[in-house]
Design a protein around this motif. Sequence first.
Motif, short mmCIF file in Angstrom:
data_model
loop_
_atom_site.label_atom_id
_atom_site.label_comp_id
_atom_site.label_asym_id
_atom_site.label_seq_id
_atom_site.Cartn_x
_atom_site.Cartn_y
_atom_site.Cartn_z
N MET A 1 0.82 -1.21 0.00
CA MET A 1 0.00 0.00 0.00
C MET A 1 0.86 1.27 0.00
N ASN A 2 2.19 1.09 -0.05
CA ASN A 2 3.14 2.20 -0.04
C ASN A 2 3.02 3.01 1.25
N LEU A 3 2.85 2.31 2.38
CA LEU A 3 2.76 2.94 3.69
C LEU A 3 3.92 2.43 4.56
N PRO A 4 4.41 3.24 5.50
CA PRO A 4 5.52 2.79 6.35
C PRO A 4 5.03 1.80 7.40
N SER A 5 5.91 0.89 7.77
CA SER A 5 5.58 -0.07 8.82
C SER A 5 5.84 0.58 10.18
N ARG A 6 5.48 -0.13 11.24
CA ARG A 6 5.70 0.39 12.60
C ARG A 6 7.19 0.59 12.85
N GLU A 7 7.98 -0.35 12.40
CA GLU A 7 9.44 -0.25 12.59
C GLU A 7 9.99 0.97 11.86
N GLN A 8 9.52 1.21 10.66
CA GLN A 8 9.98 2.37 9.90
C GLN A 8 9.53 3.67 10.57
N MET A 9 8.31 3.71 11.09
CA MET A 9 7.83 4.91 11.78
C MET A 9 8.62 5.16 13.05
N THR A 10 9.00 4.10 13.74
CA THR A 10 9.82 4.25 14.94
C THR A 10 11.18 4.82 14.57
N GLY A 11 11.76 4.34 13.47
CA GLY A 11 13.04 4.87 13.01
C GLY A 11 12.95 6.34 12.63
N ILE A 12 11.85 6.69 11.96
CA ILE A 12 11.64 8.10 11.58
C ILE A 12 11.53 8.97 12.84
#
Length: 126
Positions: free
Chosen positions: A65-76
């Motif tokens: 869906m071209n959305l960030p995962s939880r891990e990616q959001m945590t990194g951001i």
Amino acid sequence: MTDKITDPVALWQKMVGDMEKGFNSFATKAMETPEFSQAMNRAGGVAAGAQKQFGDLMEKYLLSMNLPSREQMTGIAERLQAMEGQIGEIKSMLSQMAANSGETRMGVAARPPRTKRPPSEGGEQK
């Protein structure tokens, strides 16, 4: 007052209390057996495996869906916090530099701004 033997509420409370005591003793005996601990370990392992599979599936879905995962959001979020900290440090250094430069300029007379000289009437120098 009503008699405790004929009081339906008192009978109900005694019955529920007895049932709780019986259930607690049964559960305590059941939890002491090695079979119970093995079953709980297996159930925990199955739950952990299912949770990992669900996490992997959700990550693939979010990626499609071209959305960030939880891990990616945590990194951001972590990178954003680091940047905010650096900006705070830069602000404090700039305010300290401004305060220091204001102190040194007060003791020295300010120089007038440079003005443009009009070109000489004889033309430009070569």
